[in-house]
Design an enzyme around this catalytic site. Structure first.
Site, PDB file in Angstrom:
ATOM      1  N   GLU A  20     -68.057  23.933   5.240  1.00  0.00           N
ATOM      2  CA  GLU A  20     -68.882  22.983   4.495  1.00  0.00           C
ATOM      3  C   GLU A  20     -68.047  21.835   3.939  1.00  0.00           C
ATOM      4  OE1 GLU A  20     -72.137  22.886   4.325  1.00  0.00           O
ATOM      5  OE2 GLU A  20     -72.452  24.787   5.353  1.00  0.00           O
ATOM      6  N   ASP A  29     -76.829  14.771   4.155  1.00  0.00           N
ATOM      7  CA  ASP A  29     -76.267  15.467   5.312  1.00  0.00           C
ATOM      8  C   ASP A  29     -76.887  14.928   6.591  1.00  0.00           C
ATOM      9  OD1 ASP A  29     -78.780  16.665   5.598  1.00  0.00           O
ATOM     10  OD2 ASP A  29     -78.093  18.654   4.979  1.00  0.00           O
TER      11      ASP A  29
END
Length: 152
Positions: A20, A29
């Site tokens: 991540e 994202d």
């Protein structure tokens, strides 16, 4: 009174943190979702929202506990307890990243104890928006490698 939940292995934290990455300022994202910390998503933050490392770590711990509950909800406590720490850690990373769709074959295989078939199922989850992503291929490979590595 129910038994205490299984402890989240350090390997799960390490794997999620590695894949991540850490972002202390909110960003969108690849799916356009506002994200912060170690892949944390929640309503209430957007452009310019910042957090500390301590908050990021606390949210990661909470998010992994949520993943653990989702996993146990899909396969049951007995199946969870039958996994090695590394198998459990690999699945927590998998659920953290993808969720836990109710109709996925992987859950049935885990409930049935067909652990040798789990890596092939994990390897199927490498697409986003209908496109095969190298990042997801690599993440699944890392999860599968952890799944297959020996530990108690």
């Amino acid at each position: 009174m129910s038994a205490l939940p299984r402890k989240v292995p350090d390997a799960a934290c390490d794997l999620v943190m590695a894949w991540e990455g850490l972002r202390l300022e909110a960003y969108r994202d690849s799916g356009g979702v506002w994200t912060i910390g170690y892949g944390h998503t929640a309503p209430g933050f957007g452009k310019g929202f910042r957090i500390s490392l301590l908050v990021a770590l606390a949210w990661l711990a909470e998010d992994l506990e949520i993943a653990a509950k989702r996993l146990e909800g899909r396969i049951g406590r007995e199946a969870v307890d039958s996994l090695s720490d590394n198998q459990y850690a690999a699945l927590l990373s998998f659920v953290f990243n993808l969720g836990a769709g109710a109709d996925w074959t992987i859950w049935r295989l885990l409930r049935e104890g067909r652990l040798d078939e789990v890596p092939n199922q994990m390897a199927r989850f490498v697409h986003a928006g209908g496109v095969k992503l190298k990042g997801l291929v690599n993440r699944r490979a890392a999860e599968i490698k952890l799944w297959r590595s020996a530990t108690s």
